[in-house]
Design a protein around this motif. Structure first.
Motif, PDB file in Angstrom:
ATOM      1  N   GLU A  48       1.606  -0.905  -0.271  1.00 22.18           N
ATOM      2  CA  GLU A  48       0.174  -0.077   0.237  1.00 22.18           C
ATOM      3  C   GLU A  48       0.784   1.381   0.611  1.00 22.18           C
ATOM      4  N   LEU A  49       1.723   1.286   0.462  1.00 21.22           N
ATOM      5  CA  LEU A  49       2.560   2.570   1.170  1.00 21.22           C
ATOM      6  C   LEU A  49       3.727   2.845  -0.259  1.00 21.22           C
ATOM      7  N   ALA A  50       3.788   1.415  -0.555  1.00 23.16           N
ATOM      8  CA  ALA A  50       4.530   2.021  -2.529  1.00 23.16           C
ATOM      9  C   ALA A  50       4.078   2.425  -3.768  1.00 23.16           C
ATOM     10  N   LYS A  51       2.229   2.390  -3.350  1.00 20.03           N
ATOM     11  CA  LYS A  51       1.724   3.874  -4.012  1.00 20.03           C
ATOM     12  C   LYS A  51       1.539   4.688  -4.502  1.00 20.03           C
ATOM     13  N   ASP A  52       1.723   5.792  -4.951  1.00 15.33           N
ATOM     14  CA  ASP A  52       2.526   7.375  -4.727  1.00 15.33           C
ATOM     15  C   ASP A  52       1.453   7.612  -4.922  1.00 15.33           C
ATOM     16  N   TYR A  53      -0.024   7.622  -5.078  1.00 16.60           N
ATOM     17  CA  TYR A  53      -0.827   8.621  -3.965  1.00 16.60           C
ATOM     18  C   TYR A  53      -0.894   8.548  -2.815  1.00 16.60           C
ATOM     19  N   ILE A  54      -0.273   7.353  -1.866  1.00 19.06           N
ATOM     20  CA  ILE A  54      -1.002   6.755  -0.756  1.00 19.06           C
ATOM     21  C   ILE A  54       0.166   7.634  -0.139  1.00 19.06           C
ATOM     22  N   SER A  55      -0.476   8.913   0.989  1.00 21.03           N
ATOM     23  CA  SER A  55       0.682   9.704   1.741  1.00 21.03           C
ATOM     24  C   SER A  55       1.180   8.980   2.534  1.00 21.03           C
ATOM     25  N   GLY A  56       1.417   8.222   3.564  1.00 19.39           N
ATOM     26  CA  GLY A  56       1.979   7.467   4.107  1.00 19.39           C
ATOM     27  C   GLY A  56       0.432   6.533   5.506  1.00 19.39           C
ATOM     28  N   VAL A  57       1.605   6.416   6.377  1.00 20.44           N
ATOM     29  CA  VAL A  57       0.658   5.250   7.455  1.00 20.44           C
ATOM     30  C   VAL A  57       0.023   6.366   8.584  1.00 20.44           C
ATOM     31  N   THR A  58      -0.805   5.339   9.189  1.00 21.68           N
ATOM     32  CA  THR A  58      -1.469   5.880  10.529  1.00 21.68           C
ATOM     33  C   THR A  58      -0.850   4.312  11.226  1.00 21.68           C
ATOM     34  N   PHE A  59      -0.486   4.838  12.701  1.00 25.16           N
ATOM     35  CA  PHE A  59      -0.738   4.073  13.361  1.00 25.16           C
ATOM     36  C   PHE A  59      -2.296   4.146  14.765  1.00 25.16           C
ATOM     37  N   SER A  60      -2.543   3.102  14.218  1.00 30.74           N
ATOM     38  CA  SER A  60      -4.064   3.602  15.136  1.00 30.74           C
ATOM     39  C   SER A  60      -4.604   1.768  16.712  1.00 30.74           C
ATOM     40  N   GLY A  61      -5.359   1.794  16.930  1.00 32.09           N
ATOM     41  CA  GLY A  61      -6.128   0.358  17.309  1.00 32.09           C
ATOM     42  C   GLY A  61      -7.134   0.735  18.476  1.00 32.09           C
ATOM     43  N   GLY A  62      -7.252   0.227  19.591  1.00 33.00           N
ATOM     44  CA  GLY A  62      -5.926   0.090  20.592  1.00 33.00           C
ATOM     45  C   GLY A  62      -5.165   1.634  19.998  1.00 33.00           C
ATOM     46  N   ALA A 103       7.622   1.002  12.436  1.00 27.60           N
ATOM     47  CA  ALA A 103       8.148   2.867  11.844  1.00 27.60           C
ATOM     48  C   ALA A 103       9.122   3.055  11.370  1.00 27.60           C
ATOM     49  N   ARG A 104      10.649   2.768  11.615  1.00 25.03           N
ATOM     50  CA  ARG A 104      11.818   3.340  11.312  1.00 25.03           C
ATOM     51  C   ARG A 104      11.846   2.259  10.215  1.00 25.03           C
ATOM     52  N   GLU A 105      11.514   0.510   9.377  1.00 23.25           N
ATOM     53  CA  GLU A 105      11.226   0.440   8.541  1.00 23.25           C
ATOM     54  C   GLU A 105      10.521   1.516   7.275  1.00 23.25           C
ATOM     55  N   ILE A 106       9.504   1.437   7.865  1.00 22.72           N
ATOM     56  CA  ILE A 106       8.645   2.174   7.016  1.00 22.72           C
ATOM     57  C   ILE A 106       9.298   3.867   6.280  1.00 22.72           C
ATOM     58  N   LYS A 107       9.906   4.242   7.389  1.00 19.33           N
ATOM     59  CA  LYS A 107      10.889   5.624   7.164  1.00 19.33           C
ATOM     60  C   LYS A 107      11.840   5.041   6.299  1.00 19.33           C
ATOM     61  N   GLU A 108      12.313   4.096   6.596  1.00 18.58           N
ATOM     62  CA  GLU A 108      13.653   4.015   5.631  1.00 18.58           C
ATOM     63  C   GLU A 108      13.484   3.204   4.187  1.00 18.58           C
ATOM     64  N   ALA A 109      12.242   2.907   3.658  1.00 18.81           N
ATOM     65  CA  ALA A 109      11.386   2.803   2.615  1.00 18.81           C
ATOM     66  C   ALA A 109      11.299   3.937   1.816  1.00 18.81           C
ATOM     67  N   PHE A 110      10.489   4.128   2.821  1.00 13.75           N
ATOM     68  CA  PHE A 110       9.463   5.441   2.425  1.00 13.75           C
ATOM     69  C   PHE A 110       9.868   6.566   3.086  1.00 13.75           C
ATOM     70  N   PRO A 111      10.977   7.261   2.706  1.00 14.13           N
ATOM     71  CA  PRO A 111      11.725   8.659   3.265  1.00 14.13           C
ATOM     72  C   PRO A 111      10.530   9.348   2.690  1.00 14.13           C
ATOM     73  N   HIS A 112       9.327   9.385   1.818  1.00 13.34           N
ATOM     74  CA  HIS A 112       8.954  10.665   1.710  1.00 13.34           C
ATOM     75  C   HIS A 112       7.257  10.626   1.998  1.00 13.34           C
TER      76      HIS A 112
END
Length: 163
Positions: A58-72, A87-96
């Motif tokens: 999902e994060l690899a898609k150009d139109y996705i702005s980012g991830v939200t952690f919620s829950g819980g 979160a660290r892995e996401i920032k490394e893979a998708f810095p923008h």
């Protein structure tokens, strides 16, 4: 870590179109919570490599702005290490891409947690049913804050993304 769902193309839990990871576990148990099914830390399903691949796709898609952690609560003590690593892995893979995180803890309680190195926006504070306001952006009750984490760290005081 366990989770209940990965929501795709979400427009309600942060700025832009987002992927949302709904984690299991919350000790706040706020009256009126919209997600009480996520309170049980043993509920949901294990966040495994397949779930991670789904989220990263999902994060690899150009139109996705980012991830939200919620829950819980992503900062439920049993979730902290896994959410920080993810979160660290996401920032490394998708810095923008931006990382948003919802928690019942106040900024002042969790500002020094390692996960904050990877969070762009924090929505903090327990949901308070008597302060519920459906007109607020990105939060459920008026006591909660939408905090710009990098600006807050730079300023040494809380900087809000929106009022």
């Amino acid at each position: 870590m366990r989770y209940h769902n990965i929501t795709k193309d979400d427009m309600l839990n942060g700025d832009g179109l987002r992927a949302v990871l709904w984690v299991s576990g919350c000790s706040h148990r706020c009256p009126g919570c919209q997600n009480p099914v996520t309170w049980d830390a043993d509920g949901g399903i294990p966040f495994d490599e397949a779930a991670k691949r789904e989220l990263f796709a999902e994060l690899a898609k150009d139109y996705i702005s980012g991830v939200t952690f919620s829950g819980g609560d992503p900062l439920y003590p049993g979730n902290r290490a896994a959410v920080t690593g993810l979160a660290r892995e996401i920032k490394e893979a998708f810095p923008h891409k931006t990382v948003w995180l919802y928690t019942g803890y106040a900024w002042e309680e969790i500002a020094s947690l390692p996960v904050m190195d990877y969070v762009d926006v924090l929505v903090d504070g327990e949901f308070e049913e008597e302060k519920k306001d459906n007109l607020l952006y990105w939060r459920g009750s008026a006591n909660q804050r939408v905090i710009d984490v990098p600006a807050t760290r730079a300023a040494g005081k809380v900087v809000l993304k929106c009022e």
